[in-house]
Design an enzyme around this catalytic site. Sequence first.
Site, mmCIF file in Angstrom:
data_model
loop_
_atom_site.group_PDB
_atom_site.id
_atom_site.type_symbol
_atom_site.label_atom_id
_atom_site.label_comp_id
_atom_site.label_asym_id
_atom_site.label_seq_id
_atom_site.Cartn_x
_atom_site.Cartn_y
_atom_site.Cartn_z
ATOM 1 N N GLY A 7 0.820 -1.224 0.000
ATOM 2 C CA GLY A 7 0.000 0.000 0.000
ATOM 3 C C GLY A 7 0.845 1.261 0.000
ATOM 4 O O GLY A 7 0.398 2.321 0.445
ATOM 5 N N GLY A 8 2.045 1.165 -0.534
ATOM 6 C CA GLY A 8 2.991 2.296 -0.488
ATOM 7 C C GLY A 8 2.667 3.422 -1.445
ATOM 8 O O GLY A 8 3.342 4.455 -1.419
ATOM 9 N N GLY A 10 -0.391 4.760 -1.410
ATOM 10 C CA GLY A 10 -1.492 5.477 -0.763
ATOM 11 C C GLY A 10 -0.971 6.644 0.062
ATOM 12 O O GLY A 10 0.216 6.995 0.000
ATOM 13 N N PHE A 11 -1.844 7.214 0.844
ATOM 14 C CA PHE A 11 -1.518 8.429 1.613
ATOM 15 C C PHE A 11 -0.383 8.186 2.620
ATOM 16 O O PHE A 11 0.715 8.753 2.506
ATOM 17 C CB PHE A 11 -2.816 8.900 2.306
ATOM 18 C CG PHE A 11 -2.629 9.866 3.434
ATOM 19 C CD1 PHE A 11 -1.818 10.989 3.313
ATOM 20 C CD2 PHE A 11 -3.309 9.667 4.638
ATOM 21 C CE1 PHE A 11 -1.669 11.883 4.375
ATOM 22 C CE2 PHE A 11 -3.172 10.553 5.695
ATOM 23 C CZ PHE A 11 -2.341 11.657 5.566
ATOM 24 N N ASP A 33 1.668 -2.473 -4.536
ATOM 25 C CA ASP A 33 0.404 -1.726 -4.434
ATOM 26 C C ASP A 33 -0.469 -2.083 -5.638
ATOM 27 O O ASP A 33 0.004 -2.133 -6.768
ATOM 28 C CB ASP A 33 0.692 -0.220 -4.400
ATOM 29 C CG ASP A 33 -0.499 0.568 -3.879
ATOM 30 O OD1 ASP A 33 -0.378 1.202 -2.831
ATOM 31 O OD2 ASP A 33 -1.566 0.537 -4.541
ATOM 32 N N THR A 96 -9.810 -7.366 0.960
ATOM 33 C CA THR A 96 -8.470 -6.758 1.065
ATOM 34 C C THR A 96 -7.950 -6.780 2.507
ATOM 35 O O THR A 96 -6.818 -7.213 2.767
ATOM 36 C CB THR A 96 -8.505 -5.294 0.566
ATOM 37 O OG1 THR A 96 -8.847 -5.312 -0.816
ATOM 38 C CG2 THR A 96 -7.157 -4.618 0.758
ATOM 39 N N THR A 121 -5.668 0.497 13.299
ATOM 40 C CA THR A 121 -6.290 1.800 13.540
ATOM 41 C C THR A 121 -6.954 1.832 14.908
ATOM 42 O O THR A 121 -7.353 0.780 15.436
ATOM 43 C CB THR A 121 -7.348 2.087 12.446
ATOM 44 O OG1 THR A 121 -8.170 3.180 12.857
ATOM 45 C CG2 THR A 121 -8.257 0.890 12.202
ATOM 46 N N ALA A 146 -13.979 -0.709 10.228
ATOM 47 C CA ALA A 146 -13.288 -0.983 11.490
ATOM 48 C C ALA A 146 -13.318 -2.472 11.821
ATOM 49 O O ALA A 146 -12.334 -3.025 12.339
ATOM 50 C CB ALA A 146 -13.934 -0.160 12.608
ATOM 51 N N LYS A 149 -10.699 -4.168 9.804
ATOM 52 C CA LYS A 149 -9.371 -3.884 10.366
ATOM 53 C C LYS A 149 -9.166 -4.663 11.668
ATOM 54 O O LYS A 149 -8.057 -5.127 11.956
ATOM 55 C CB LYS A 149 -9.204 -2.378 10.618
ATOM 56 C CG LYS A 149 -9.079 -1.518 9.365
ATOM 57 C CD LYS A 149 -7.841 -1.796 8.533
ATOM 58 C CE LYS A 149 -6.562 -1.377 9.217
ATOM 59 N NZ LYS A 149 -5.375 -1.548 8.316
ATOM 60 N N ASN A 175 -5.123 10.497 10.762
ATOM 61 C CA ASN A 175 -3.961 11.174 10.175
ATOM 62 C C ASN A 175 -4.399 12.303 9.259
ATOM 63 O O ASN A 175 -5.464 12.243 8.650
ATOM 64 C CB ASN A 175 -3.174 10.217 9.289
ATOM 65 C CG ASN A 175 -2.289 9.263 10.048
ATOM 66 O OD1 ASN A 175 -1.190 8.955 9.615
ATOM 67 N ND2 ASN A 175 -2.745 8.769 11.185
HETATM 68 P P1 NAD Z 1 -5.167 4.838 1.475
HETATM 69 O O1 NAD Z 1 -6.563 4.410 1.156
HETATM 70 O O2 NAD Z 1 -4.728 6.211 1.151
HETATM 71 O O3 NAD Z 1 -4.125 3.854 0.781
HETATM 72 C C1 NAD Z 1 -4.317 2.464 0.696
HETATM 73 C C2 NAD Z 1 -3.347 1.922 -0.342
HETATM 74 O O4 NAD Z 1 -3.488 0.500 -0.383
HETATM 75 C C3 NAD Z 1 -3.618 2.436 -1.762
HETATM 76 O O5 NAD Z 1 -2.396 2.811 -2.370
HETATM 77 C C4 NAD Z 1 -4.229 1.238 -2.472
HETATM 78 O O6 NAD Z 1 -3.976 1.215 -3.863
HETATM 79 C C5 NAD Z 1 -3.539 0.088 -1.742
HETATM 80 N N1 NAD Z 1 -4.292 -1.167 -1.819
HETATM 81 C C6 NAD Z 1 -5.618 -1.348 -1.599
HETATM 82 N N2 NAD Z 1 -5.943 -2.647 -1.770
HETATM 83 C C7 NAD Z 1 -4.783 -3.304 -2.066
HETATM 84 C C8 NAD Z 1 -4.470 -4.653 -2.331
HETATM 85 N N3 NAD Z 1 -5.415 -5.609 -2.321
HETATM 86 N N4 NAD Z 1 -3.190 -4.980 -2.603
HETATM 87 C C9 NAD Z 1 -2.214 -4.016 -2.623
HETATM 88 N N5 NAD Z 1 -2.464 -2.724 -2.396
HETATM 89 C C10 NAD Z 1 -3.740 -2.356 -2.112
HETATM 90 O O7 NAD Z 1 -5.009 4.542 3.036
HETATM 91 P P2 NAD Z 1 -4.170 5.341 4.150
HETATM 92 O O8 NAD Z 1 -5.004 6.413 4.704
HETATM 93 O O9 NAD Z 1 -2.822 5.633 3.610
HETATM 94 O O10 NAD Z 1 -4.066 4.201 5.272
HETATM 95 C C11 NAD Z 1 -3.000 3.262 5.250
HETATM 96 C C12 NAD Z 1 -3.193 2.275 6.389
HETATM 97 O O11 NAD Z 1 -3.238 2.983 7.621
HETATM 98 C C13 NAD Z 1 -4.506 1.496 6.304
HETATM 99 O O12 NAD Z 1 -4.254 0.182 6.686
HETATM 100 C C14 NAD Z 1 -5.426 2.204 7.295
HETATM 101 O O13 NAD Z 1 -6.375 1.314 7.836
HETATM 102 C C15 NAD Z 1 -4.411 2.645 8.349
HETATM 103 N N6 NAD Z 1 -4.783 3.845 9.117
HETATM 104 C C16 NAD Z 1 -5.157 4.988 8.467
HETATM 105 C C17 NAD Z 1 -5.458 6.132 9.212
HETATM 106 C C18 NAD Z 1 -5.833 7.426 8.539
HETATM 107 O O14 NAD Z 1 -6.202 8.384 9.229
HETATM 108 N N7 NAD Z 1 -5.749 7.544 7.216
HETATM 109 C C19 NAD Z 1 -5.403 6.090 10.622
HETATM 110 C C20 NAD Z 1 -5.011 4.885 11.243
HETATM 111 C C21 NAD Z 1 -4.692 3.792 10.473
#
Ligand code: NAD
Length: 317
Positions: A7-8, A10-11, A33, A96, A121, A146, A149, A175
């Site tokens: 998931g590298g 993503g955000f 990803d 996923t 989370t 949730a 997760k 975040n």
């Molecule tokens: P995001 O949705 O921005 O990014 C997720 C990434 O995962 C994307 O690049 C997507 O293409 C990739 N992805 C999705 N399904 C996939 C699969 N089957 N195989 C490979 N890649 C896949 O999410 P984020 O906000 O960057 O969150 C990242 C992690 O942090 C998540 O696990 C989320 O639950 C956790 N988290 C997020 C927050 C927040 O505030 N954003 C807070 C706590 C925890």
Amino acid sequence: MRILVTGGAGFIGSNYVRTLLSGTGETRVTVVDKLTYAGNRANLPIGHPRLDFVRGDICDQPLLRDLLPGHDAVVHFAAESHVDRSIDGAAQFAITNVVGTQSLLDACLHTGVGPIVHVSTDEVYGSIAEGAWTEDRPLLPNSPYAASKAGSDLLARSYHRTHGLDVRVTRCSNNYGPYQYVEKLIPLFVTRLLRGETVPLYGDGRNVREWLHVDDHCRAIDLVRRDGRPGEIYNIGGGDELTNREMTERLLELVGADWSAVRHVTDRKGHDLRYSVDDTKIRTELGYRPRVSLRQGLADVVAWYRDNTSWWESPAA
Ligand code: NAD
């Protein structure tokens, strides 16, 4: 040192990868990803000599078994991450977040690669009216996101307890920062306000969230990767609690808009009232402290979206 990051694109994952590659270190990174709607190659320094990018699905067991050998650690971000989408349809969240995580854990077990940092989370705990959750509190997730997760979080724990796999779990609060897909509250509101549009505030806006800058989250994750203990869970918090109404006020002020830009919309189904983590453990064991103040971080993030319209206006973002 070679680290595989799921998931590298993503955000949070891309922020973490950019941190690993910054400076003159030796760390090499492989990103796996799937590039769903939330993943974007433009979030990464593609072409960096120490970065390998693989478009792939964490459910693809042969791919993972092929890629993992030679890596020294795994940081697992890949997930479906948006609560509203999980309310509209939960299947992809189960696939996923639950099956994908199980697939990654199996591949790590098979190839002997670890430690694995599983990025969970605070939403796995449910909602808390007063006080803050410690890591030993029961998991009572409310949304399908949730719950999925929580399933992956418990699978991670089980692979440690059953197989002795070196898995470490982090549970972080909300975040914010650059490169966050525009469906989430802060980037959604900022980009709409910058375009002169109205913003949709759920219900009466009294839901409370604890905010953490993505840079602080990524530093905490790296502390857990380097110095955390196998099988342990670490809460990560920011300490800045705001109602959604207060957050809206701050964003209006930073963009130079007023309350006439706010539309009250029907509340999210099952909307959790408040999240709050007690992160004493990571602070005392690993010396974690958030460094970015909410005031400065929010000003920076508004400036980033203002300066990077091509990122959020392009279809890939
Ligand atoms: P995001 O949705 O921005 O990014 C997720 C990434 O995962 C994307 O690049 C997507 O293409 C990739 N992805 C999705 N399904 C996939 C699969 N089957 N195989 C490979 N890649 C896949 O999410 P984020 O906000 O960057 O969150 C990242 C992690 O942090 C998540 O696990 C989320 O639950 C956790 N988290 C997020 C927050 C927040 O505030 N954003 C807070 C706590 C925890």
